[in-house]
Design a protein around this motif. Sequence first.
Motif, PDB file in Angstrom:
ATOM      1  N   TYR A  42     -10.413 -10.735 -49.357  1.00 52.41           N
ATOM      2  CA  TYR A  42     -11.835 -10.567 -49.080  1.00 52.41           C
ATOM      3  C   TYR A  42     -12.084  -9.489 -48.032  1.00 52.41           C
ATOM      4  O   TYR A  42     -13.060  -8.754 -48.096  1.00 52.41           O
ATOM      5  N   TYR A  46     -14.919  -5.934 -46.989  1.00 52.60           N
ATOM      6  CA  TYR A  46     -15.596  -5.560 -45.734  1.00 52.60           C
ATOM      7  C   TYR A  46     -15.245  -4.111 -45.364  1.00 52.60           C
ATOM      8  O   TYR A  46     -16.077  -3.363 -44.870  1.00 52.60           O
ATOM      9  N   TYR A 128      -0.859 -19.762 -39.507  1.00 54.76           N
ATOM     10  CA  TYR A 128      -1.331 -19.818 -38.111  1.00 54.76           C
ATOM     11  C   TYR A 128      -2.507 -20.787 -37.962  1.00 54.76           C
ATOM     12  O   TYR A 128      -2.654 -21.441 -36.932  1.00 54.76           O
ATOM     13  N   GLY A 150      -8.490 -17.842 -52.292  1.00 61.26           N
ATOM     14  CA  GLY A 150      -7.134 -17.392 -51.995  1.00 61.26           C
ATOM     15  C   GLY A 150      -6.529 -18.122 -50.816  1.00 61.26           C
ATOM     16  O   GLY A 150      -5.489 -18.787 -50.935  1.00 61.26           O
ATOM     17  N   VAL A 151      -7.170 -18.046 -49.654  1.00 59.00           N
ATOM     18  CA  VAL A 151      -6.673 -18.777 -48.490  1.00 59.00           C
ATOM     19  C   VAL A 151      -6.814 -20.279 -48.739  1.00 59.00           C
ATOM     20  O   VAL A 151      -5.908 -21.057 -48.444  1.00 59.00           O
ATOM     21  N   GLY A 171     -17.379 -24.156 -55.261  1.00 59.34           N
ATOM     22  CA  GLY A 171     -18.608 -23.712 -55.898  1.00 59.34           C
ATOM     23  C   GLY A 171     -18.821 -24.190 -57.322  1.00 59.34           C
ATOM     24  O   GLY A 171     -19.883 -23.936 -57.894  1.00 59.34           O
ATOM     25  N   LYS A 175     -13.564 -25.344 -60.204  1.00 56.93           N
ATOM     26  CA  LYS A 175     -12.873 -25.088 -58.933  1.00 56.93           C
ATOM     27  C   LYS A 175     -12.459 -26.404 -58.273  1.00 56.93           C
ATOM     28  O   LYS A 175     -11.417 -26.483 -57.622  1.00 56.93           O
ATOM     29  N   TYR A 190     -20.447 -27.956 -52.876  1.00 57.46           N
ATOM     30  CA  TYR A 190     -21.407 -27.674 -51.794  1.00 57.46           C
ATOM     31  C   TYR A 190     -22.631 -26.875 -52.210  1.00 57.46           C
ATOM     32  O   TYR A 190     -23.545 -26.712 -51.416  1.00 57.46           O
ATOM     33  N   GLY A 214     -14.179 -20.260 -43.889  1.00 60.91           N
ATOM     34  CA  GLY A 214     -14.112 -18.838 -44.222  1.00 60.91           C
ATOM     35  C   GLY A 214     -15.388 -18.375 -44.913  1.00 60.91           C
ATOM     36  O   GLY A 214     -15.457 -17.260 -45.406  1.00 60.91           O
ATOM     37  N   TYR A 236     -13.045 -18.639 -39.600  1.00 63.21           N
ATOM     38  CA  TYR A 236     -12.054 -17.564 -39.804  1.00 63.21           C
ATOM     39  C   TYR A 236     -12.505 -16.512 -40.812  1.00 63.21           C
ATOM     40  O   TYR A 236     -11.750 -15.586 -41.130  1.00 63.21           O
ATOM     41  N   SER A 238     -16.231 -14.792 -43.300  1.00 59.24           N
ATOM     42  CA  SER A 238     -17.679 -14.793 -43.530  1.00 59.24           C
ATOM     43  C   SER A 238     -18.017 -14.291 -44.930  1.00 59.24           C
ATOM     44  O   SER A 238     -18.759 -13.326 -45.093  1.00 59.24           O
ATOM     45  N   PRO A 262     -10.617 -16.798 -35.048  1.00 56.71           N
ATOM     46  CA  PRO A 262      -9.293 -16.168 -34.970  1.00 56.71           C
ATOM     47  C   PRO A 262      -9.050 -15.106 -36.048  1.00 56.71           C
ATOM     48  O   PRO A 262      -9.732 -15.092 -37.074  1.00 56.71           O
ATOM     49  N   LEU A 264      -5.623 -12.991 -38.128  1.00 55.69           N
ATOM     50  CA  LEU A 264      -4.174 -12.903 -38.360  1.00 55.69           C
ATOM     51  C   LEU A 264      -3.560 -11.802 -37.495  1.00 55.69           C
ATOM     52  O   LEU A 264      -2.465 -11.955 -36.948  1.00 55.69           O
ATOM     53  N   ARG A 313     -17.650 -14.514 -56.963  1.00 56.06           N
ATOM     54  CA  ARG A 313     -17.048 -15.858 -56.922  1.00 56.06           C
ATOM     55  C   ARG A 313     -16.379 -16.248 -58.230  1.00 56.06           C
ATOM     56  O   ARG A 313     -16.253 -17.435 -58.541  1.00 56.06           O
TER      57      ARG A 313
HETATM   58  N1  LIG Z   1      -9.388 -14.493 -39.931  1.00 56.08           N
HETATM   59  C1  LIG Z   1      -8.345 -14.253 -40.682  1.00 56.08           C
HETATM   60  O1  LIG Z   1      -7.217 -14.122 -40.180  1.00 56.08           O
HETATM   61  C2  LIG Z   1      -8.506 -14.184 -42.165  1.00 56.08           C
HETATM   62  C3  LIG Z   1      -7.428 -13.903 -42.991  1.00 56.08           C
HETATM   63  C4  LIG Z   1      -7.602 -13.938 -44.373  1.00 56.08           C
HETATM   64  C5  LIG Z   1      -8.862 -14.197 -44.897  1.00 56.08           C
HETATM   65  N2  LIG Z   1      -9.902 -14.402 -44.053  1.00 56.08           N
HETATM   66  C6  LIG Z   1     -11.241 -14.737 -44.566  1.00 56.08           C
HETATM   67  O2  LIG Z   1     -11.100 -15.893 -45.348  1.00 56.08           O
HETATM   68  C7  LIG Z   1     -12.105 -15.923 -46.361  1.00 56.08           C
HETATM   69  C8  LIG Z   1     -11.438 -16.140 -47.696  1.00 56.08           C
HETATM   70  O3  LIG Z   1     -10.679 -14.986 -48.039  1.00 56.08           O
HETATM   71  P1  LIG Z   1      -9.993 -14.839 -49.456  1.00 56.08           P
HETATM   72  O4  LIG Z   1      -9.460 -13.464 -49.554  1.00 56.08           O
HETATM   73  O5  LIG Z   1      -9.084 -15.985 -49.650  1.00 56.08           O
HETATM   74  O6  LIG Z   1     -11.260 -14.961 -50.446  1.00 56.08           O
HETATM   75  P2  LIG Z   1     -11.603 -16.124 -51.494  1.00 56.08           P
HETATM   76  O7  LIG Z   1     -11.703 -17.412 -50.755  1.00 56.08           O
HETATM   77  O8  LIG Z   1     -10.682 -16.035 -52.636  1.00 56.08           O
HETATM   78  O9  LIG Z   1     -13.037 -15.690 -51.995  1.00 56.08           O
HETATM   79  C9  LIG Z   1     -14.176 -16.015 -51.280  1.00 56.08           C
HETATM   80  C10 LIG Z   1     -14.758 -17.362 -51.730  1.00 56.08           C
HETATM   81  O10 LIG Z   1     -15.783 -17.696 -50.808  1.00 56.08           O
HETATM   82  C11 LIG Z   1     -16.726 -18.510 -51.471  1.00 56.08           C
HETATM   83  N3  LIG Z   1     -18.086 -18.034 -51.151  1.00 56.08           N
HETATM   84  C12 LIG Z   1     -19.052 -18.777 -50.560  1.00 56.08           C
HETATM   85  N4  LIG Z   1     -20.185 -18.080 -50.455  1.00 56.08           N
HETATM   86  C13 LIG Z   1     -19.947 -16.875 -51.004  1.00 56.08           C
HETATM   87  C14 LIG Z   1     -20.753 -15.724 -51.204  1.00 56.08           C
HETATM   88  N5  LIG Z   1     -22.044 -15.688 -50.806  1.00 56.08           N
HETATM   89  N6  LIG Z   1     -20.198 -14.641 -51.805  1.00 56.08           N
HETATM   90  C15 LIG Z   1     -18.913 -14.658 -52.195  1.00 56.08           C
HETATM   91  N7  LIG Z   1     -18.095 -15.733 -52.039  1.00 56.08           N
HETATM   92  C16 LIG Z   1     -18.611 -16.834 -51.434  1.00 56.08           C
HETATM   93  C17 LIG Z   1     -16.442 -18.444 -52.972  1.00 56.08           C
HETATM   94  O11 LIG Z   1     -15.881 -19.701 -53.365  1.00 56.08           O
HETATM   95  P3  LIG Z   1     -16.851 -20.864 -53.958  1.00 56.08           P
HETATM   96  O12 LIG Z   1     -17.403 -20.347 -55.257  1.00 56.08           O
HETATM   97  O13 LIG Z   1     -15.961 -22.033 -54.119  1.00 56.08           O
HETATM   98  O14 LIG Z   1     -17.929 -21.078 -52.943  1.00 56.08           O
HETATM   99  C18 LIG Z   1     -15.421 -17.328 -53.100  1.00 56.08           C
HETATM  100  O15 LIG Z   1     -14.536 -17.530 -54.157  1.00 56.08           O
HETATM  101  C19 LIG Z   1     -12.851 -14.600 -46.225  1.00 56.08           C
HETATM  102  O16 LIG Z   1     -13.989 -14.795 -45.452  1.00 56.08           O
HETATM  103  C20 LIG Z   1     -11.865 -13.731 -45.496  1.00 56.08           C
HETATM  104  O17 LIG Z   1     -12.464 -12.670 -44.795  1.00 56.08           O
HETATM  105  C21 LIG Z   1      -9.739 -14.403 -42.707  1.00 56.08           C
END
Ligand SMILES: NC(=O)c1ccc[n+]([C@@H]2O[C@H](COP(=O)([O-])OP(=O)(O)OC[C@H]3O[C@@H](n4cnc5c(N)ncnc54)[C@H](OP(=O)(O)O)[C@@H]3O)[C@@H](O)[C@H]2O)c1
Length: 323
Positions: A42, A46, A128, A150-151, A171, A175, A190, A214, A236, A238, A262, A264, A313
């Motif tokens: 994701y 960004y 982590y 994914g996460v 969603g 799923k 949700y 997330g 973690y 948005s 946090p 990674l 999604r």
């Molecule tokens: N901080 C860190 O270290 C870190 C590391 C990796 C990833 N992340 C964050 O973790 C989150 C998940 O990453 P990912 O790569 O695994 O993606 P992902 O979960 O495979 O894809 C995003 C999921 O978020 C949900 N979602 C809810 N509202 C949404 C919207 N308005 N638009 C799009 N999707 C929406 C959807 O699932 P539903 O249909 O089930 O709602 C979608 O499948 C992201 O926010 C990413 O930036 C953070």
Amino acid sequence: MVAAVRVHKTGGPESLTYEDVEVPAPGSGQIRVKQHAAGLNYIDTYIRSGAYPAPLPFVLGNEGAGEVTAVGQGVSDLKVGDRVAYVVTLGGYAAERVLPADRAVKLPDGISYEQAAGMMLKGMTAEYLVQRTFKVEKGHTVLIHAAAGGVGLILGQWARHVGATVIGTVGSKEKAELAKANGYHHTILYREEDFVARVKDITKGGLCEVVYDGVGKDTFPASLDCIKPLGMFVSYGSASGQIDAFNINILQAKGSLFATRPTLNTYNAKREALVKSAGDLFKVVTSGAVKIPINQKYSLKDAQKAHRDLESRKTTGSTILVP
Ligand SMILES: NC(=O)c1ccc[n+]([C@@H]2O[C@H](COP(=O)([O-])OP(=O)(O)OC[C@H]3O[C@@H](n4cnc5c(N)ncnc54)[C@H](OP(=O)(O)O)[C@@H]3O)[C@@H](O)[C@H]2O)c1
């Protein structure tokens, strides 16, 4: 010249340009890697859109796996032919690339290139989050938003593996099935159901030690109502948009909560932390405790479609791009 996906001007998925790029010889401390697969995350959306700025033009992509084809001066622990995987900002969507050797780890025999490309960023994030941001233990109850993502699919399996009761929001009904098949004890739709009421119901009012969020904007501040007094809110990501500035006193009102945002990069900034994190991930995957569902595979030239599907999604679990 090798095939790659570059961004010349930030914007929507249409700004991903499939073209040939030069790959230089590796400099001091660098390696060149012939990539077998790159991961889609994701965060790539960004960076593509300019929300996380990067100097233009750039090859997008943060994660990949392949074979070392050249090593630069001073690299002693990797050699040509080694199987490696990595998480590094930028450069992943390419058939071949150069990266800092100290960000790569050798792949154990039991992990394929495609599996590695689908799990290094998401899996070390799960590592982590579960082991370091909040140490999940047997008997805890955990809420994870976007459980089938994914996460989400990796995090749920890992939290269950350490003995927690795992609740996930999703969603769609499909799923929910997928999340249940990947470690989740309970799922909540949700988009249709009040997730706070469902968490109260599932936990018989006891709530959760931790919420991993997330999704961001759409699930805040309701997530705080799912957490026990003195529990932890882990924001973690948005995927639905950033959480606006909030009054810190809300943490007092909701039961002396802790909150953190946090990344990674911070957790694995030091080489020792990265090696330990990757090692722990390899252990849970090779033991079979955590499976890596690679549910989508696109050709590198179809990166635009991959981004559209992720943002609308349509994807679940991990997604990889293959050159
Ligand atoms: N901080 C860190 O270290 C870190 C590391 C990796 C990833 N992340 C964050 O973790 C989150 C998940 O990453 P990912 O790569 O695994 O993606 P992902 O979960 O495979 O894809 C995003 C999921 O978020 C949900 N979602 C809810 N509202 C949404 C919207 N308005 N638009 C799009 N999707 C929406 C959807 O699932 P539903 O249909 O089930 O709602 C979608 O499948 C992201 O926010 C990413 O930036 C953070």
